[in-house]
Design an enzyme around this catalytic site. Sequence first.
Site: not given
Length: 746
Positions: A154, A253, A520
């Site tokens: 999370d 959620e 790069t």
Amino acid sequence: MRVRRIGVLTSGGDAPGMNAAVRAVVRTALDKDALVFAIYEGYRGMVQGGDRIRPMNWQSVGGILHQGGTVIGTARCAEFRERNGRLQAVRNLLSHGIDNLVVIGGDGSLTGAQVLNEEWPELVAELVTRGEIAPETAERHPHLTVVGLVGSIDNDMYGTDISIGADTALHRITDAIDAITSTAASHQRSFVVEVMGRHCGYLALMGAMASGADWVLIPENPPNLDDWEDKMCQVLRKGREIGRRDSIVVVAEGAQDRYGNPITCHYVRQVLEERLGEDTRVTILGHVQRGGSPSAFDRNLSTLLGAAAVETILSGEIDGQAYLLGIRNNTIKRTPLAECLQRTHEVNEAVRNGEYEKAMAMRSASFEESFRTVRTLVRALPHEPEPGQQSLRIAVLTAGGPAPGMNTAVRAAVRLAVDKGHQMLGVYNGFKGLVDGEIVPLDWMSVNGWAHLGGSQLGTNRHIPRNSDFYAIARNLEEHNIQGLLMVGGWSGYEAVLELHKRRDIFPAFNIPMVCLPATIDNDLPCAELSVGADTALNSIVGAVDKIKQSAVAARRVFVVEVMGRRCGYLALMSALATGAERVYLHEEGVTLNDLLVDLKELIKGFKRGKQLGLIIRSEGANDTYTTDFIASLLKEEGGDFFTVRQAILGHLQQGGNPTPFDRIMATRYAAKCVEYLEEQIGRPDAVSACIGLVAGETRFTPLAELPQLMDWENGRPKQEWWLNLRPVARIMAQPAPHSRAEVEG
Ligand code: ADP
């Protein structure tokens, strides 16, 4: 001095990368002559004791680096929430003499660790009173030292920029949204994608930023309108009108409206179907986000944090205290655990109480900044310019070798600048295109769908302007009235910009602010600890090496793998760290015949003792004489019957592929900052051209004038390379099991 005894546990929700952390804790401890115990199944194992607490040896953590989840198990444990459960836990720890803990888990697990740290003296005293431990035992263990590492997908804890597992979860999320986008676009459908995050919108926000989603809903920042549904539908409708073939809405959620009512993905679907009449599908990503092999970033983050946790304990500096180790701007930092927990709980509290501004401000500064950026990027069309608003003409080009993330940077720069009323001009084919006048206006929709594309849509090459090129470039800059230049690219791009900058007294057209954005795969640029594209290349290498290793399960085999980077060993060292290679050859360290002989002997010794697989990573420019072919032939010739040898030159697969979430997020953030920088500088008589990058824990602009003396021109890399400091950890992890260590049999 007495031998330290360290317990390590993983607790709460599992997270990819936990294994790498456990491996690093175990091997660093053994290397430093400490004893280390795994506490299986988290606090449940601590409360149960017995064989749930077991000494670890070198081999106990072999072969787990690439595995998701946690091999020492995790659990939730109600008993540990009770004082009596913790009393049992202390007794069990003391039966092994353990008074140092490394706890890898989320908010709940780390709260448990804090409580145990605080209660330890009184619990120990009570055990003496009850006669369960001897008074001498109590005297020997007066306090518990705790290091917490945040293992949670999370990313909701204060004290670290990112938690162990969050990067891998973002890989799963962006892979899924990329896949959904292609099917959605084919059918002109809308998709609502639910991602994890009950209190914290990190995964949703960064997932949306990385995938170029069209709308995002997170708990910390509910839509501030009563009829937010209408606003969302307007934007999505307009997007369709101007040619978007799909609409993707990402919902965390725990998303909610500003009155605290949940916004579910099913509700969003209903809204889209009813108000837009669109065929809408819901995808709930669920546990897929937690699973699978950890990303290269998570493996290395966990390894470095695990090693640092043990070093912190052994330093004696935090005896009896509880600290959290995390990473801030690429540097490991420690913060008192109590402070981290308190601040984390304050944010959650603010979200619960509807104090959203406070919650946003208390998440990191970059969280709020990212939210603003995403809010602009998801717009269907740019804002209407306000009367009198200045409109600048800014050119953007990509230069150097292709780096995944270049398109992401260009897209973000174009949209963010156009939204502020500026005219963006795309230069095709790098500096060659600037010479040839391949310059075209780019508008909002010209960069649609570029967020996730690898390569460079504008085209890139290593052309560095010479001789008459300068006249041509000056003429083109003047003709298009270009007031500022953004160069997204690598070493030759930097060189090209420096060439123009050097000649600004001769060509007035070059006297405009120019800014370099490091992109790069080699990660060989000065004043930029990390460049866009390197993380993608690293993941490609790690994925390939994982497969190569699996191909040899039964054979006694040594692989010599060559990776890109020219004379910069970043990719080689970081991929060695992430794959558990036993040896890595870098140009920075040099390679001698003696090194090769020592390594050969070590390999033979290892295989005699039953080793099955050897892995050597060689940076392509490590040494001109001792090539990959040479090393493989030498090992083959001398390895005799002990092992067979295969070489793998990974080649261009390292430059390809779609950018990882890490690269997309960095590209987007840097592009936003570069546009702001150009806006500030354009028109100033003392305008400063600069390059953006992370330097010593801070993202900053370094003036171009300072660059030449920081570059090692002969070897094409910066003079100072921060990552060389990671070599000792890599060496410890990779060495064969030390014998004379205080290892306990078991
Ligand atoms: P996470 O660590 O992923 O947030 P949980 O919240 O489920 O997961 O916590 C994991 C375990 O940590 C719990 O099962 C419990 O054993 C312990 N724990 C959580 N909160 C506390 C607390 N306040 N006091 C003591 N132990 C706790």
